[in-house]
Enzyme design. Structure first.
Site, PDB file in Angstrom:
ATOM      1  N   TYR A 191      -0.963  -0.029  10.398  1.00  0.00           N
ATOM      2  CA  TYR A 191      -1.050  -0.531   9.024  1.00  0.00           C
ATOM      3  C   TYR A 191       0.162  -0.086   8.211  1.00  0.00           C
ATOM      4  O   TYR A 191       0.775  -0.893   7.485  1.00  0.00           O
ATOM      5  CB  TYR A 191      -2.342  -0.025   8.388  1.00  0.00           C
ATOM      6  N   SER A 240       0.852  -1.200   0.000  1.00  0.00           N
ATOM      7  CA  SER A 240       0.000   0.000   0.000  1.00  0.00           C
ATOM      8  C   SER A 240       0.874   1.231   0.000  1.00  0.00           C
ATOM      9  O   SER A 240       2.005   1.213   0.503  1.00  0.00           O
ATOM     10  CB  SER A 240      -0.891  -0.007   1.253  1.00  0.00           C
TER      11      SER A 240
END
Length: 236
Positions: A158, A145
């Protein structure tokens, strides 16, 4: 069904929905024998039904929680017994863990994010590297990501997990340059998934790209002819 992945055996984690499900359906449409991993048996059966209805090979279903790390080793043993190799590994499963100031994450939630997004993928590499080396052209693909780069307030757990994943996969890629295995990452960008809805609950999902929009990148990296190694492929 004949396609560019005909005859290749591909294992996909997080295969019951979102990007994982889209990749599973696309790989099957390209002729691959897919092995689907997810916690939800019923959802995997629905994917299998769709594959069969389209004329694909029946999927191998492996419902499991990737945090039960020893089960990953058992999957590796089962694949060796049944197929003798693995051609494609797609480490797609991931969790957001909520958005929070760094000091407010509970140890339990932070550990879950690292377990699923990092440690489970390390265990996949550990268990399946020998099987990938038994393939004429083993390919490992992991989902990262843009959160892995730069300072993103409240995305700490994250972001840290994806930064660690990228470093781990690129180290692995540097170790396998003289083998028939290649390892890369895909950054799908903004996609209409359950995780995206969790992070941006007020967003209009109709304005986002569908998971199917990123499957070309996965097919390319899964092909025996692809020689990329250690790359982060942006699928947008």
């Amino acid at each position: 069904m004949a396609g560019c992945l005909e005859g290749r055996i591909a294992l996909i984690t997080g295969a019951s929905r979102g990007i994982g499900a889209a990749v599973a359906l696309r790989f099957a449409a390209e002729g691959a024998q897919v092995v689907l991993v997810s916690r939800t048996q019923g959802a995997l059966e629905e994917i299998d039904d769709t594959i069969r209805a389209a004329g694909g090979l029946p999927a191998v279903l492996m419902p499991m929680n990737l945090r039960e790390f020893n089960l990953i080793d058992h999957v590796g043993e089962a694949l060796f017994t049944r197929f003798g190799r693995l051609d494609v590994l797609v480490g797609n499963a991931g969790v957001l863990g909520g958005l929070s100031p760094m000091g407010h994450y509970t140890p339990k939630s932070f550990s879950e994010v690292m377990d699923v997004n990092v440690t489970a993928n390390y265990r996949l590499i550990r268990s399946f590297d020998p099987l990938l080396r038994m393939s004429p052209a083993g390919r490992a693909i992991f989902v990262t990501s843009g959160a892995a780069h730069g300072a993103h307030p409240y995305w700490g757990a994250y972001a840290a997990s994806k930064a660690a994943l990228e470093a781990m996969v690129q180290c692995y890629a540097s170790e396998i340059t003289k083998t028939n295995v290649r390892a890369n990452l895909v950054d799908p960008g903004v996609i209409n998934t359950r995780m995206r809805a969790e992070a941006f609950p007020g967003e209009d999902a109709a304005t986002l790209r569908s998971p199917e929009a990123v499957t070309d990148a996965f097919v390319h990296l899964a092909e025996a002819s692809c020689e990329l190694n250690g790359a982060v492929v942006k699928a947008y």
